[in-house]
Design an enzyme around this catalytic site. Sequence first.
Site, PDB file in Angstrom:
ATOM      1  N   CYS A   1      27.513 -28.120  15.155  1.00 44.48           N
ATOM      2  CA  CYS A   1      27.971 -27.036  14.283  1.00 44.48           C
ATOM      3  C   CYS A   1      27.478 -27.191  12.844  1.00 44.48           C
ATOM      4  O   CYS A   1      27.651 -26.296  12.020  1.00 44.48           O
ATOM      5  CB  CYS A   1      29.491 -26.947  14.309  1.00 44.48           C
ATOM      6  SG  CYS A   1      30.114 -26.744  15.975  1.00 44.48           S
TER       7      CYS A   1
ATOM      8  N   HIS B   1      31.777 -23.246   8.335  1.00 43.56           N
ATOM      9  CA  HIS B   1      31.643 -23.130   9.791  1.00 43.56           C
ATOM     10  C   HIS B   1      32.964 -22.577  10.327  1.00 43.56           C
ATOM     11  O   HIS B   1      34.046 -23.071  10.010  1.00 43.56           O
ATOM     12  CB  HIS B   1      31.338 -24.509  10.375  1.00 43.56           C
ATOM     13  CG  HIS B   1      31.535 -24.567  11.849  1.00 43.56           C
ATOM     14  ND1 HIS B   1      30.975 -23.642  12.702  1.00 43.56           N
ATOM     15  CD2 HIS B   1      32.253 -25.415  12.631  1.00 43.56           C
ATOM     16  CE1 HIS B   1      31.332 -23.924  13.937  1.00 43.56           C
ATOM     17  NE2 HIS B   1      32.104 -24.984  13.923  1.00 43.56           N
TER      18      HIS B   1
ATOM     19  N   ASN C   1      34.473 -19.634  17.475  1.00 46.42           N
ATOM     20  CA  ASN C   1      33.538 -20.646  16.976  1.00 46.42           C
ATOM     21  C   ASN C   1      32.202 -20.515  17.718  1.00 46.42           C
ATOM     22  O   ASN C   1      32.128 -20.787  18.907  1.00 46.42           O
ATOM     23  CB  ASN C   1      34.177 -22.027  17.217  1.00 46.42           C
ATOM     24  CG  ASN C   1      33.290 -23.184  16.807  1.00 46.42           C
ATOM     25  OD1 ASN C   1      32.091 -23.025  16.600  1.00 46.42           O
ATOM     26  ND2 ASN C   1      33.877 -24.353  16.707  1.00 46.42           N
TER      27      ASN C   1
HETATM   28  O1  UT7 Z   1      33.098 -26.979  15.732  1.00 46.97           O
HETATM   29  C1  UT7 Z   1      34.140 -27.900  15.743  1.00 46.97           C
HETATM   30  C2  UT7 Z   1      34.853 -27.681  17.027  1.00 46.97           C
HETATM   31  N1  UT7 Z   1      36.208 -28.127  17.121  1.00 46.97           N
HETATM   32  C3  UT7 Z   1      37.204 -27.752  16.314  1.00 46.97           C
HETATM   33  O2  UT7 Z   1      37.054 -27.111  15.330  1.00 46.97           O
HETATM   34  C4  UT7 Z   1      38.582 -28.175  16.735  1.00 46.97           C
HETATM   35  C5  UT7 Z   1      39.502 -28.428  15.565  1.00 46.97           C
HETATM   36  N2  UT7 Z   1      40.896 -28.514  16.040  1.00 46.97           N
HETATM   37  C6  UT7 Z   1      41.629 -27.405  16.187  1.00 46.97           C
HETATM   38  O3  UT7 Z   1      41.197 -26.318  15.881  1.00 46.97           O
HETATM   39  C7  UT7 Z   1      43.038 -27.585  16.685  1.00 46.97           C
HETATM   40  O4  UT7 Z   1      43.350 -28.967  16.789  1.00 46.97           O
HETATM   41  C8  UT7 Z   1      43.276 -26.900  18.077  1.00 46.97           C
HETATM   42  C9  UT7 Z   1      43.244 -25.403  17.923  1.00 46.97           C
HETATM   43  C10 UT7 Z   1      42.221 -27.351  19.081  1.00 46.97           C
HETATM   44  C11 UT7 Z   1      44.648 -27.291  18.604  1.00 46.97           C
HETATM   45  O5  UT7 Z   1      45.659 -26.897  17.667  1.00 46.97           O
HETATM   46  P1  UT7 Z   1      46.820 -27.909  17.287  1.00 46.97           P
HETATM   47  O6  UT7 Z   1      47.728 -27.213  16.361  1.00 46.97           O
HETATM   48  O7  UT7 Z   1      46.172 -29.190  16.810  1.00 46.97           O
HETATM   49  O8  UT7 Z   1      47.543 -28.085  18.670  1.00 46.97           O
HETATM   50  P2  UT7 Z   1      47.885 -29.444  19.427  1.00 46.97           P
HETATM   51  O9  UT7 Z   1      46.667 -30.019  20.031  1.00 46.97           O
HETATM   52  O10 UT7 Z   1      48.746 -30.305  18.547  1.00 46.97           O
HETATM   53  O11 UT7 Z   1      48.794 -28.900  20.597  1.00 46.97           O
HETATM   54  C12 UT7 Z   1      50.118 -28.374  20.341  1.00 46.97           C
HETATM   55  C13 UT7 Z   1      50.685 -27.902  21.652  1.00 46.97           C
HETATM   56  C14 UT7 Z   1      50.562 -28.933  22.784  1.00 46.97           C
HETATM   57  O12 UT7 Z   1      51.732 -28.818  23.572  1.00 46.97           O
HETATM   58  P3  UT7 Z   1      52.914 -29.906  23.438  1.00 46.97           P
HETATM   59  O13 UT7 Z   1      52.274 -31.225  23.760  1.00 46.97           O
HETATM   60  O14 UT7 Z   1      53.362 -29.812  22.005  1.00 46.97           O
HETATM   61  O15 UT7 Z   1      53.914 -29.437  24.442  1.00 46.97           O
HETATM   62  C15 UT7 Z   1      49.389 -28.434  23.573  1.00 46.97           C
HETATM   63  O16 UT7 Z   1      49.454 -28.809  24.936  1.00 46.97           O
HETATM   64  O17 UT7 Z   1      49.983 -26.744  22.100  1.00 46.97           O
HETATM   65  C16 UT7 Z   1      49.543 -26.951  23.443  1.00 46.97           C
HETATM   66  N3  UT7 Z   1      48.286 -26.215  23.618  1.00 46.97           N
HETATM   67  C17 UT7 Z   1      48.242 -24.915  23.945  1.00 46.97           C
HETATM   68  N4  UT7 Z   1      49.210 -24.035  24.230  1.00 46.97           N
HETATM   69  C18 UT7 Z   1      48.843 -22.793  24.538  1.00 46.97           C
HETATM   70  C19 UT7 Z   1      47.011 -26.665  23.413  1.00 46.97           C
HETATM   71  N5  UT7 Z   1      46.145 -25.685  23.643  1.00 46.97           N
HETATM   72  C20 UT7 Z   1      46.877 -24.579  23.980  1.00 46.97           C
HETATM   73  C21 UT7 Z   1      46.561 -23.269  24.311  1.00 46.97           C
HETATM   74  N6  UT7 Z   1      47.555 -22.398  24.574  1.00 46.97           N
HETATM   75  N7  UT7 Z   1      45.286 -22.827  24.356  1.00 46.97           N
END
Ligand code: UT7
Length: 333
Positions: free
Chosen positions: A116, A258, A288
């Site tokens: 990216c 990005h 993205n």
């Molecule tokens: O080009 C670079 C590419 N990568 C990135 O930019 C990724 C950067 N990171 C992010 O954008 C964020 O970390 C994410 C969007 C990937 C995740 O958001 P978050 O606020 O960090 O969520 P999390 O991983 O802390 O997950 C919170 C909860 C979890 O459930 P529990 O364990 O709290 O019960 C996940 O299992 O949300 C759950 N979860 C979802 N729920 C519904 C994770 N993905 C999803 C989903 N839909 N798609």
Amino acid sequence: MTQSGVGIKIIGCGSATPSQVLTNEQLSQIVDTSDEWIKTRTGISRRHLALADESLSELAAKAAASALEMAQLNPQAIDLIILATSTADDLFGSANKIQHLIGANQAVAFDLTAACSGFVFGLSVAASFIRSGTYQNILLIGADLLSRWVDWSDRTSCVLFGDGAGAVVCQANQTEDHLLACELYSDGRQNGSLNLAYQSESQPMVDNLQVARGGYQPLTMNGKEIYRFAVAKVPEVIEKALFKANLQAPQVDWLILHQANQRILDAVAERLQISPEKVISNLAEYGNTSAASIPLALDETIRQGKIKCGDIIVLSGFGAGLTWGAAIFRWGI
Ligand code: UT7
């Protein structure tokens, strides 16, 4: 001006995205997610996905043709094509296919892979070739079709990505250098946080000789790690680039990061004290798009007539590698 007396100017931009659109609502029929979760956690509503018969080269060629049209430059005048991508149609590279598609017969062409961060890395490479006097006109393309490599059963990553292409034409300029600063970084210690890796098994050949046989596996990502990395490193690299350019944050007219997550965009802008109306976001529409996200956002904003001649634009890319970087330039055709 540079020591060589040759500066760099961006004289045109273009972009292209596939017409097929996947909404959050539709995604929630495939994986356990919801429109509400995706929107509030990422800012994404839709993403554009390439069909099986749409190639990266064709999409990139469309973006390139549009950039050449804005630049009013004949493809024959292009000396170098740099294609920033992680999802080439061919592991040997796709830049040469694009060269053929747009009829840039005089150009040297190669791929550059920095995930990216690819567009910002490519801009720095283009600037070096121009400032050294090697080339006059360089076509820089950022394009990715990550939909081909996403695990569509993994809700923690598949909701984020979409496909797209963006391009700029960079030209040697004798009177002024519009690229005011460029800073690039890599940290391989966190290489395992975001991968699209080759995996193989051993295949016996003859006697005791063996060869590896395998393929590239779907994208894996530690979202939290990448989030933390981006929010810490992106403001830092932008501050370094601003210092190099002898500029202060309030002098920035546009911040084009990005397009990874709206919360990352907001956090970086807040850390730099850059007001939200200066922050360009098209995440809602495209998600993205990896190496395409910065030139796609730049092109849309230019064509909307928001960016004026003389405006200071800060770009910053970050992602797999890990890699990150920032570039500051003054817009003006
Ligand atoms: O080009 C670079 C590419 N990568 C990135 O930019 C990724 C950067 N990171 C992010 O954008 C964020 O970390 C994410 C969007 C990937 C995740 O958001 P978050 O606020 O960090 O969520 P999390 O991983 O802390 O997950 C919170 C909860 C979890 O459930 P529990 O364990 O709290 O019960 C996940 O299992 O949300 C759950 N979860 C979802 N729920 C519904 C994770 N993905 C999803 C989903 N839909 N798609």
